[in-house]
Write a protein that holds these residues in place. Structure first.
Motif, mmCIF file in Angstrom:
data_model
loop_
_atom_site.group_PDB
_atom_site.id
_atom_site.type_symbol
_atom_site.label_atom_id
_atom_site.label_comp_id
_atom_site.label_asym_id
_atom_site.label_seq_id
_atom_site.Cartn_x
_atom_site.Cartn_y
_atom_site.Cartn_z
ATOM 1 N N TYR A 97 0.731 -1.215 -0.014
ATOM 2 C CA TYR A 97 0.038 -0.034 0.032
ATOM 3 C C TYR A 97 0.754 1.186 0.084
ATOM 4 C CZ TYR A 97 -4.046 -2.841 1.197
ATOM 5 O OH TYR A 97 -5.217 -3.751 1.267
ATOM 6 N N ASP A 98 0.411 2.306 -0.648
ATOM 7 C CA ASP A 98 0.912 3.712 -0.594
ATOM 8 C C ASP A 98 0.262 4.362 0.557
ATOM 9 O OD1 ASP A 98 2.554 3.335 -2.758
ATOM 10 O OD2 ASP A 98 1.054 3.608 -4.086
ATOM 11 N N VAL A 99 1.022 4.818 1.651
ATOM 12 C CA VAL A 99 0.389 5.473 2.708
ATOM 13 C C VAL A 99 0.770 7.084 2.695
ATOM 14 C CG1 VAL A 99 0.275 5.615 5.032
ATOM 15 C CG2 VAL A 99 0.184 3.493 4.045
ATOM 16 N N GLU A 100 0.096 8.056 2.748
ATOM 17 C CA GLU A 100 0.498 9.252 2.600
ATOM 18 C C GLU A 100 -0.377 9.932 4.079
ATOM 19 O OE1 GLU A 100 0.804 11.871 -0.602
ATOM 20 O OE2 GLU A 100 -0.549 13.069 0.328
ATOM 21 N N ALA A 101 0.468 10.536 4.879
ATOM 22 C CA ALA A 101 -0.214 11.075 6.180
ATOM 23 C C ALA A 101 0.065 12.324 6.317
ATOM 24 C CB ALA A 101 0.165 10.498 7.486
ATOM 25 N N ASP A 102 -0.801 13.426 6.344
ATOM 26 C CA ASP A 102 -0.521 14.830 6.178
ATOM 27 C C ASP A 102 -0.965 15.403 7.681
ATOM 28 O OD1 ASP A 102 -1.047 17.623 6.199
ATOM 29 O OD2 ASP A 102 -1.508 17.545 4.081
ATOM 30 N N VAL A 103 0.089 15.770 8.599
ATOM 31 C CA VAL A 103 0.033 15.953 9.946
ATOM 32 C C VAL A 103 -0.401 17.488 10.107
ATOM 33 C CG1 VAL A 103 1.571 14.196 10.644
ATOM 34 C CG2 VAL A 103 2.535 16.629 10.238
ATOM 35 N N LYS A 104 -0.459 18.136 8.919
ATOM 36 C CA LYS A 104 -0.991 19.483 9.264
ATOM 37 C C LYS A 104 -2.505 19.627 8.746
ATOM 38 C CE LYS A 104 -0.923 24.219 6.715
ATOM 39 N NZ LYS A 104 -0.503 25.057 5.708
ATOM 40 N N ASN A 105 -2.838 18.875 7.928
ATOM 41 C CA ASN A 105 -4.432 18.830 7.522
ATOM 42 C C ASN A 105 -5.050 17.608 8.379
ATOM 43 O OD1 ASN A 105 -4.445 21.181 5.862
ATOM 44 N ND2 ASN A 105 -3.059 20.138 4.415
ATOM 45 N N LEU A 106 -4.412 16.826 8.862
ATOM 46 C CA LEU A 106 -4.842 15.744 9.575
ATOM 47 C C LEU A 106 -5.759 14.560 8.678
ATOM 48 C CD1 LEU A 106 -5.848 17.176 13.069
ATOM 49 C CD2 LEU A 106 -4.027 15.628 12.223
ATOM 50 N N THR A 107 -5.063 14.499 7.486
ATOM 51 C CA THR A 107 -5.696 13.590 6.402
ATOM 52 C C THR A 107 -4.630 12.597 6.112
ATOM 53 O OG1 THR A 107 -4.622 15.063 4.659
ATOM 54 C CG2 THR A 107 -6.678 15.621 5.221
ATOM 55 N N ILE A 108 -5.140 11.350 5.696
ATOM 56 C CA ILE A 108 -4.289 10.111 5.355
ATOM 57 C C ILE A 108 -4.949 9.426 4.241
ATOM 58 C CG2 ILE A 108 -5.998 8.529 7.046
ATOM 59 C CD1 ILE A 108 -3.312 7.131 7.411
ATOM 60 N N SER A 109 -4.234 8.991 3.254
ATOM 61 C CA SER A 109 -4.465 7.963 2.313
ATOM 62 C C SER A 109 -3.768 6.641 2.460
ATOM 63 C CB SER A 109 -4.058 8.866 0.900
ATOM 64 O OG SER A 109 -4.160 7.926 -0.284
ATOM 65 N N ILE A 110 -4.520 5.434 2.139
ATOM 66 C CA ILE A 110 -4.131 4.434 2.291
ATOM 67 C C ILE A 110 -4.946 3.580 1.034
ATOM 68 C CG2 ILE A 110 -3.864 2.304 3.559
ATOM 69 C CD1 ILE A 110 -4.711 4.003 6.056
ATOM 70 N N VAL A 111 -4.092 3.391 0.044
ATOM 71 C CA VAL A 111 -4.261 2.923 -1.331
ATOM 72 C C VAL A 111 -3.466 1.698 -1.791
ATOM 73 C CG1 VAL A 111 -5.507 4.973 -1.932
ATOM 74 C CG2 VAL A 111 -3.174 4.695 -2.724
ATOM 75 N N GLU A 112 -4.032 0.812 -2.395
ATOM 76 C CA GLU A 112 -3.065 -0.355 -2.858
ATOM 77 C C GLU A 112 -2.032 0.154 -3.891
ATOM 78 O OE1 GLU A 112 -4.476 -4.436 -3.518
ATOM 79 O OE2 GLU A 112 -6.539 -3.425 -3.473
ATOM 80 N N HIS A 113 -0.855 -0.263 -3.758
ATOM 81 C CA HIS A 113 0.149 0.258 -4.591
ATOM 82 C C HIS A 113 -0.027 -0.346 -5.960
ATOM 83 C CE1 HIS A 113 4.110 1.729 -6.023
ATOM 84 N NE2 HIS A 113 4.376 0.325 -6.525
ATOM 85 N N VAL A 114 0.173 0.581 -7.194
ATOM 86 C CA VAL A 114 0.079 0.114 -8.703
ATOM 87 C C VAL A 114 1.153 0.878 -9.009
ATOM 88 C CG1 VAL A 114 -2.285 -0.482 -8.516
ATOM 89 C CG2 VAL A 114 -1.817 2.021 -9.130
ATOM 90 N N ALA A 115 1.894 0.620 -10.237
ATOM 91 C CA ALA A 115 2.576 1.382 -11.212
ATOM 92 C C ALA A 115 1.806 2.407 -11.640
ATOM 93 C CB ALA A 115 3.151 0.378 -12.195
ATOM 94 N N ASN A 116 2.692 3.708 -11.581
ATOM 95 C CA ASN A 116 1.959 5.021 -11.958
ATOM 96 C C ASN A 116 2.204 5.270 -13.486
ATOM 97 O OD1 ASN A 116 0.755 5.445 -9.609
ATOM 98 N ND2 ASN A 116 2.639 6.154 -8.824
ATOM 99 N N GLY A 117 3.046 4.138 -14.101
ATOM 100 C CA GLY A 117 3.185 4.655 -15.568
ATOM 101 C C GLY A 117 4.750 4.997 -15.950
ATOM 102 N N ILE A 118 4.948 5.225 -16.972
ATOM 103 C CA ILE A 118 6.383 5.316 -17.474
ATOM 104 C C ILE A 118 6.986 6.467 -17.059
ATOM 105 C CG2 ILE A 118 7.973 5.544 -19.263
ATOM 106 C CD1 ILE A 118 6.121 3.749 -20.962
ATOM 107 N N THR A 119 6.359 7.534 -17.128
ATOM 108 C CA THR A 119 6.776 9.081 -16.672
ATOM 109 C C THR A 119 7.207 8.946 -15.116
ATOM 110 O OG1 THR A 119 5.348 10.109 -18.150
ATOM 111 C CG2 THR A 119 6.424 11.314 -16.273
ATOM 112 N N ASN A 120 6.356 8.517 -14.237
ATOM 113 C CA ASN A 120 6.630 8.416 -12.792
ATOM 114 C C ASN A 120 7.668 7.327 -12.380
ATOM 115 O OD1 ASN A 120 4.724 10.407 -12.168
ATOM 116 N ND2 ASN A 120 3.224 9.245 -11.426
#
Length: 295
Positions: free
Chosen positions: A230-253
């Motif tokens: 999973y890709d986890v992103e925790a924003d401690v300023k805005n108190l938001t969190i994203s927990i999503v299954e990891h997938v390849a984001n394409g050639i550019t990324n």
């Protein structure tokens, strides 16, 4: 003959202890005091990070309050080895190194201060016995943490804080912590200190919205229903969190990540100069993964 043998063994033990102290003066360094957000709570102390190539150099970029005391602990209890100011309290100046005195060398419990509230990069060199603070480039918000740790039955380390899964602040925003991590079916919350205990303040699930966090409060946890990466992103300023299954984001990324400099850490968060044999953490761009080096 017995006396001689005992003396030789005692001398050997003393030499071994001395060489161990020479190799590394402390396994960890924690910041406590009125000058940091957690105050004198050891549970909420700030974890400083070190590099395996220079294990006695500990760093942290966090907010320090003006005219407020702080010092450094090597253990998670009082009365153990500490590092502080020596014969008198010291107000640290931007970019100026001053003496860092151990409690073994001086029993006076004098502390450090800064003259201006700001985010500072703090460097404690235990070998050189110096401490230096330098105002950080980022001053938009108060920086509280050097890392965060995922803990719970949904993590590979379970509820053992010492084995918690680390996520690190992003290069572009120290208020946003990211990592690509392995999760199991189960529940988890986010710790601010892997070395202390469950008396610390945790980031936890907002009962009304799984995409939001609370800092403290009710012991609500995030539930992971499917094991995977999973890709986890925790924003401690805005108190938001994203927990999503990891997938390849394409050639550019993929190309951007491939071109980014890779940093390596031990599972306990110690920075490595190169990947070590066995399991370690690799951070490249915004991606943080566990890797296995068999060489």
């Amino acid at each position: 003959m017995k006396t001689k043998t005992f003396t030789q063994r005692l001398l050997g033990c003393m030499l071994l202890a001395a060489s161990t102290l020479t190799v590394q003066a402390a396994e960890r360094l924690l910041i406590v005091g009125d000058g940091v957000w957690g105050g004198w709570s050891i549970d909420n102390s700030i974890v400083m990070m070190n590099d395996a190539a220079q294990p006695d150099v500990f760093t942290a970029t966090v907010s320090l309050k003006a005219n407020s005391d702080f010092k450094f602990l090597t253990e998670t209890e009082w009365g153990k080895l500490e590092y502080r100011a020596g014969d008198a309290g010291v107000t640290l100046s931007d970019g100026v190194s001053v003496a860092l005195v151990s409690s073994d060398d001086n029993s006076n419990d004098n502390k450090f201060q800064v003259g201006e509230t700001a985010n500072y990069s703090i460097v404690c060199d235990l070998a050189a016995k110096t401490v230096t603070v330098t105002k950080a480039a980022y001053q938009d918000d108060e920086i509280k943490h050097t890392a965060l740790w995922l803990v719970g039955s949904a993590t590979t380390g379970g509820w053992e804080l010492g084995k918690a899964t680390m996520i690190l602040p992003s290069d572009d925003n120290p208020m946003v912590f990211r990592g690509t991590v392995d999760l199991l079916e189960g529940e988890m919350k986010i710790a601010v200190n892997k070395y202390t205990g469950y008396g610390q303040t945790f980031y936890q699930r907002d009962a009304a919205d799984d995409t939001k966090m609370t800092f403290g409060g009710d012991d609500n946890k995030w539930n992971i229903s499917k094991a995977g990466q999973y890709d986890v992103e925790a924003d401690v300023k805005n108190l938001t969190i994203s927990i999503v299954e990891h997938v390849a984001n394409g050639i550019t990324n993929m190309a951007t990540t491939a071109n980014a400099t890779a940093d390596y850490f031990t599972l306990s968060g110690v920075r490595l100069s190169a990947p070590a044999k066995g399991i370690c953490i690799k951070r490249q761009g915004n991606r943080v993964v566990k890797t296995i080096n068999r060489k």
